[in-house]
Design a protein around this motif. Sequence first.
Motif, short mmCIF file in Angstrom:
data_model
loop_
_atom_site.label_atom_id
_atom_site.label_comp_id
_atom_site.label_asym_id
_atom_site.label_seq_id
_atom_site.Cartn_x
_atom_site.Cartn_y
_atom_site.Cartn_z
N TYR A 160 0.85 -1.22 0.14
CA TYR A 160 0.11 -0.04 -0.10
C TYR A 160 0.90 1.17 -0.09
O TYR A 160 0.54 2.41 -0.56
CB TYR A 160 -0.84 0.22 1.21
N LEU A 185 -2.58 4.44 -5.67
CA LEU A 185 -3.64 4.64 -4.78
C LEU A 185 -3.79 6.02 -4.08
O LEU A 185 -2.67 6.75 -4.22
CB LEU A 185 -3.80 3.75 -3.78
N GLY A 231 -11.53 0.52 0.38
CA GLY A 231 -11.05 0.39 -0.84
C GLY A 231 -11.96 1.18 -1.94
O GLY A 231 -11.30 1.60 -2.80
N LEU A 278 -10.44 4.69 -2.49
CA LEU A 278 -8.74 4.95 -2.55
C LEU A 278 -8.36 5.29 -4.12
O LEU A 278 -7.17 5.16 -4.40
CB LEU A 278 -8.18 3.66 -1.79
N ARG A 279 -9.30 5.05 -5.08
CA ARG A 279 -8.79 5.13 -6.52
C ARG A 279 -8.40 6.60 -6.70
O ARG A 279 -8.73 7.75 -6.06
CB ARG A 279 -10.20 4.97 -7.51
#
Length: 266
Positions: free
Chosen positions: A46, A55, A170, A173-174
């Motif tokens: 991450y 991300l 998630g 998180l784009r």
Amino acid sequence: HRVLRLLPDNVRIIGCTATPSRADGTAMGRGGAGFEALVAPRGSEYSTLVANGWLAPCRVIRPRNAPTPARAYLEHGDGRPGILFAPTVAACQAAIDALARDGGVRGAVISAHTSDAVRARAFAAFGTAGGPLVLASPMALSEGFDSPRAKVCILDRSCVHVGTYLQCAGRVLRPYQGQTALLIDLRGASERHGSPLADRSYSLEGEPIRPAAAPERRRDAPRGRAGARQRAAANRTAPTMAAMWVDTARAAGAALASVWRVFMSA
């Protein structure tokens, strides 16, 4: 699993997921789903994905005084497109009604019973002028839904399993226009599971997803400028996400071709 066992032994199978772990503890490896290897290329952590822009960075807040989901969004969401996760469809609808009543915010509830046509219209208008600014769902949006403009996650449901937590968080998180995502945690999930951007370790043997162990520092590793130059060189030689996706796409293409040949010859 039963479908996979029906395929011939020479068919290659590739499974793609960000959370290779089941809530019931069933192994994803040979003792369960039958996958033989976990492919996690260097550079897929991450922290590296955020540093390279794959991300979005994420800020986590846990509001005091346990506000309602609608109040939490109105106070902290800054009018950005958001996704709200609540335990039931009724709770989702109540939150959407409160957003409209208290803040004039449009919203829509998406559930397992929402038709494809209604979903398509809501997704297309999400975050646009006149469209819903907040989508609410118990679980239907936790996997597979991809809208980079979503940048606020209101988590008003418990996430006992870390995979559920990571999938929900998630959704925001784009990367989108350099924005920082926001996770509004109303149920303490981030206290239980840590930051959604924490590096983690994975297993195919039924073990839960865990925080990744910090690498041990070598005693003979150079320090100061020399050490910085060495680390920078290592980062430059690490495979990029673009290269990783190319390799994955090639492998997936080969697997699909194998499956197609099997069915065409059947």
